[in-house]
Design an enzyme around this catalytic site. Sequence first.
Site, PDB file in Angstrom:
ATOM      1  N   LYS A   9      14.545 -13.652  53.195  1.00 44.70           N
ATOM      2  CA  LYS A   9      13.402 -14.502  53.530  1.00 44.70           C
ATOM      3  C   LYS A   9      13.399 -14.846  55.030  1.00 44.70           C
ATOM      4  CE  LYS A   9      13.282 -16.365  48.803  1.00 44.70           C
ATOM      5  NZ  LYS A   9      13.185 -17.581  47.946  1.00 44.70           N
ATOM      6  N   TYR A  49       4.492 -14.208  44.043  1.00 44.54           N
ATOM      7  CA  TYR A  49       4.843 -15.476  43.390  1.00 44.54           C
ATOM      8  C   TYR A  49       3.800 -15.909  42.362  1.00 44.54           C
ATOM      9  CZ  TYR A  49       8.866 -16.310  46.465  1.00 44.54           C
ATOM     10  OH  TYR A  49      10.084 -16.231  47.099  1.00 44.54           O
ATOM     11  N   HIS A 115      15.453 -13.435  48.006  1.00 42.94           N
ATOM     12  CA  HIS A 115      14.817 -13.265  46.694  1.00 42.94           C
ATOM     13  C   HIS A 115      15.441 -12.077  45.978  1.00 42.94           C
ATOM     14  CE1 HIS A 115      11.780 -12.614  43.579  1.00 42.94           C
ATOM     15  NE2 HIS A 115      11.905 -11.331  43.879  1.00 42.94           N
TER      16      HIS A 115
END
Length: 149
Positions: A9, A49, A115
Site C-alpha cells: 500500500k 474494495y 493487502h
Amino acid sequence: MEKTFLMLKPDAVQRRMIGKLVQRFEEKGFELIGAKLMRMTMAQAEAHYAEHTDKPFYGELLEFITSGPVFAMVWQGEGVVAMSRLMIGKTNPLEAAPGTIRGDFATDKGNNIIHGSDSPESAEREVANAFHPEELLIFDPFLPKLEAL
Ligand code: DAT
Ligand code: MG
C-alpha cells in the site's frame, strides 16, 4: 496453480519497504509472476474494495489506497493465499502477531502496509482488476516453464 494478489500500500512504498517485503515472499519460496508500481484509479479502488462499500471506513479506505503509488504483485504456489495471509497478519496491526508483516511494521488499522487476497476467487477478481493478462508470466501458454530456463 493457486495465485494471490498482494499489494504493498502507499504507506509501504513511501516508507521504502518494497524490497524488504518482496524478499519475505521470495525467501518463503513462492513464485512471482507479475509486478508493477502503479497508482490505483478511483474505479479500481472501488472495485478492489467493493465488499466494504457499507463500512464506515470505506471513504478513507478509498482515499488512502489512491493517495500514492502501490506495488501490485501476483504470486503463485501451493497454498499461497492462506500462507500469505498468515505472513501478513491480522487486519489490525495492534493485534497482528510479531513476526508477521503487520505485526512487525505497523500500528494503524488503515495504514496497514499490505493487502493479500482472502480466497483464490477474490485473487482472480483482484488480479483482473489490476493487471492485463499479458503482464503476467502465465499469459503465453507456449513459454517454456521457468524451471526450464
Ligand atoms: P484485510 O486487509 O486484512 O483483508 P479487510 O478486508 O477486513 O482486511 O479490510 C480491508 C482494509 O480496510 C484493511 O486492510 C484496512 C481497512 N480497515 C478494515 N477495518 C478497518 C477499521 N475498523 N477501521 C479503519 N480501517 C479499516
Ligand atoms: Mg480483505
